[in-house]
Enzyme design. Structure first.
Site, mmCIF file in Angstrom:
data_model
loop_
_atom_site.group_PDB
_atom_site.id
_atom_site.type_symbol
_atom_site.label_atom_id
_atom_site.label_comp_id
_atom_site.label_asym_id
_atom_site.label_seq_id
_atom_site.Cartn_x
_atom_site.Cartn_y
_atom_site.Cartn_z
ATOM 1 N N THR A 1 3.891 -8.337 7.555
ATOM 2 C CA THR A 1 2.830 -7.604 8.255
ATOM 3 C C THR A 1 1.618 -8.463 8.623
ATOM 4 O O THR A 1 0.608 -7.923 9.082
ATOM 5 C CB THR A 1 2.346 -6.421 7.390
ATOM 6 O OG1 THR A 1 1.890 -6.910 6.125
ATOM 7 C CG2 THR A 1 3.477 -5.415 7.178
ATOM 8 N N LYS B 1 9.605 -6.023 14.622
ATOM 9 C CA LYS B 1 9.733 -4.666 14.091
ATOM 10 C C LYS B 1 10.613 -3.816 15.007
ATOM 11 O O LYS B 1 11.434 -3.014 14.525
ATOM 12 C CB LYS B 1 8.351 -4.026 13.933
ATOM 13 C CG LYS B 1 7.519 -4.601 12.804
ATOM 14 C CD LYS B 1 8.137 -4.328 11.427
ATOM 15 C CE LYS B 1 7.994 -2.864 11.039
ATOM 16 N NZ LYS B 1 8.538 -2.611 9.666
ATOM 17 N N TYR C 1 5.042 -9.831 15.825
ATOM 18 C CA TYR C 1 5.172 -8.761 14.828
ATOM 19 C C TYR C 1 5.812 -7.518 15.456
ATOM 20 O O TYR C 1 6.784 -6.969 14.927
ATOM 21 C CB TYR C 1 3.797 -8.421 14.256
ATOM 22 C CG TYR C 1 3.777 -7.167 13.407
ATOM 23 C CD1 TYR C 1 4.463 -7.117 12.192
ATOM 24 C CD2 TYR C 1 3.083 -6.023 13.821
ATOM 25 C CE1 TYR C 1 4.459 -5.967 11.420
ATOM 26 C CE2 TYR C 1 3.067 -4.877 13.054
ATOM 27 C CZ TYR C 1 3.756 -4.850 11.854
ATOM 28 O OH TYR C 1 3.746 -3.703 11.096
ATOM 29 N N GLN D 1 0.822 -1.211 0.000
ATOM 30 C CA GLN D 1 0.000 0.000 0.000
ATOM 31 C C GLN D 1 0.858 1.264 0.000
ATOM 32 O O GLN D 1 0.645 2.174 -0.811
ATOM 33 C CB GLN D 1 -0.905 0.019 1.238
ATOM 34 C CG GLN D 1 -1.921 -1.091 1.285
ATOM 35 C CD GLN D 1 -2.800 -0.979 2.511
ATOM 36 O OE1 GLN D 1 -3.919 -0.502 2.430
ATOM 37 N NE2 GLN D 1 -2.298 -1.395 3.662
ATOM 38 N N THR E 1 6.160 0.699 13.219
ATOM 39 C CA THR E 1 4.767 0.490 13.590
ATOM 40 C C THR E 1 4.463 0.860 15.044
ATOM 41 O O THR E 1 5.357 0.843 15.904
ATOM 42 C CB THR E 1 4.398 -0.994 13.375
ATOM 43 O OG1 THR E 1 3.080 -1.257 13.855
ATOM 44 C CG2 THR E 1 5.365 -1.905 14.119
ATOM 45 N N ASP F 1 15.545 -11.270 -2.562
ATOM 46 C CA ASP F 1 15.265 -12.285 -1.544
ATOM 47 C C ASP F 1 15.675 -11.729 -0.185
ATOM 48 O O ASP F 1 16.862 -11.639 0.127
ATOM 49 C CB ASP F 1 16.026 -13.570 -1.859
ATOM 50 C CG ASP F 1 15.701 -14.699 -0.892
ATOM 51 O OD1 ASP F 1 14.916 -14.469 0.051
ATOM 52 O OD2 ASP F 1 16.233 -15.803 -1.082
#
Length: 286
Positions: free
Chosen positions: A61, A128, A124, A11, A100, A35
Site C-alpha cells: 500500500t 490492485k 499501485y 489497520q 481500492t 511469504d
C-alpha cells in the site's frame, strides 16, 4: 465458521479482529507468517489452516514507493492474490478480497459504481486492478471483492495520525483541496465485511463512510475534533492548495467517490457520515 485472515497486522486486520463476531474461529496471519512472494508458502498457509473463508486484507500500500518498486507491488497485489484464488478454487474455500478506489482514473464527476470502467494511473492502482482481474478469471463468480478508500484507524499509521502530529509540530499547514473522496474508518469497513460474510454475499461491492470530502476538508475536521477532545492545545491555520503544488510520484485520482448504494441495500446497513465516524475513532485516541 473458521476464517483465515491475511494482513492481520494492518489497520483493517486489527479492526477485523476486534469486531470478530461470536462463533467465528479467526486464524490470523501476519506478514512474518507467510511469504507472499512464494506460491508454496501461500498455498501451505491456507491448507494448514483449512478455513471456510479467507479474508485477504494484505497488500502493498505504499502508493508513491510503488512507482519505483513495481515488481514488488505486482508480486503482493497481483501474483500473490492470483495464488490465493487458485488455492481457494482447488480447496473449495470462499474468498473476500479488499481492493481500492485507485483502480479508477478520477475523471468522473459522479460516484463510481462497482461496474464502472477501471483505468488506474498509478502502479499501485494497476497492480490492485490486476489482482481483481485474476480473482475474477480464476474464481468466476465465487468471490467477494470490497473496494474502499481513504482508510484510517486508531491502529497503525494513517492520514489522521499524520495530521495530528503535524498540527502539533508546525505553525501552519497546506493541504490538497482538489482531490475528492470519502474518508473511511476501518472499524466500519470491518463490520461491513462481517455482515457480508454472514449473508454469504458475492460479487464486487464498494464501502466507505457516507458523505464527500477533500483532503483539506478532512484535515479541518480532524483539527476541530482534536481541539474539542483536548488532543490539540491550539489550532493552526490550514490552507487549501491545488494538487499541482504538492507533486507526488504516484498520480492520485482527483475524484474517487465510490457509490455504496448496492452495498447498503445488500447488507442492510445504515450508512454513517464520515465526520461522525471520525469522531468515533478519535475518541479512542483520548
Amino acid at each position: 465458521m473458521k476464517i483465515l485472515l491475511f494482513g492481520a497486522g494492518g489497520q483493517l486486520g486489527w479492526e477485523l479482529q476486534r469486531t470478530c463476531p461470536a462463533g467465528v474461529d479467526l486464524d490470523v496471519v501476519h506478514h512474518c507468517d507467510v511469504d507472499f512472494r512464494n506460491e508454496k508458502s501461500i498455498k501451505n498457509s491456507i491448507i494448514e489452516s483449512n478455513p471456510d473463508w479467507i479474508i485477504n486484507a494484505a497488500a502493498y500500500t505504499a502508493v508513491d514507493k510503488a512507482e519505483s518498486e513495481e515488481n514488488l507491488a505486482n508480486q503482493l497485489n497481483h501474483l500473490a492474490v492470483a495464488q490465493i484464488a487458485r488455492t481457494v478454487r482447488e480447496t473449495h474455500k470462499k474468498l473476500v478480497h479488499i481492493s481500492t478506489d485507485f483502480i479508477f482514473d478520477g475523471n468522473h464527476s459522479v460516484s463510481y459504481l462497482p461496474d464502472s470502467p477501471a483505468n488506474p494511473h498509478s502502479v499501485y492502482g494497476k497492480t490492485k486492478l490486476d489482482g481483481e482481474i485474476a480473482i475474477k478469471q480464476i474464481l468466476q463468480e465465487d468471490f467477494l471483492i470490497v473496494r474502499t478508500a481513504w482508510l484510517y484507524s486508531s491502529h497503525g499509521n494513517n492520514f489522521v495520525k499524520t495530521m495530528l502530529r503535524l498540527m502539533k509540530e508546525r505553525d501552519a499547514l497546506q493541504v490538497v483541496g482538489d482531490q475528492i473522496g470519502t474518508p473511511t474508518w476501518a472499524n466500519g469497513l470491518a463490520q461491513c465485511i462481517w455482515k457480508a460474510v454472514g449473508k454469504d454475499i458475492w460479487g464486487t461491492l464498494h464501502w466507505t463512510d457516507a458523505g464527500v470530502a477533500s483532503w483539506y476538508d478532512f484535515s479541518v475536521a480532524i483539527q476541530e475534533i482534536a481541539l474539542e477532545f483536548g488532543i490539540l492545545e491550539k489550532p493552526v491555520p490550514i490552507s487549501s492548495i491545488p494538487s499541482i503544488q504538492y507533486p507526488t510520484p504516484a498520480k492520485r485520482p482527483s475524484f474517487s467517490v465510490l457509490d455504496k448504494t448496492e452495498t447498503w441495500q445488500k447488507i442492510e446497513i445504515i450508512p454513517v457520515h464520515w465526520r461522525v465516524q471520525l469522531k468515533n475513532m478519535m475518541e479512542e485516541l483520548i
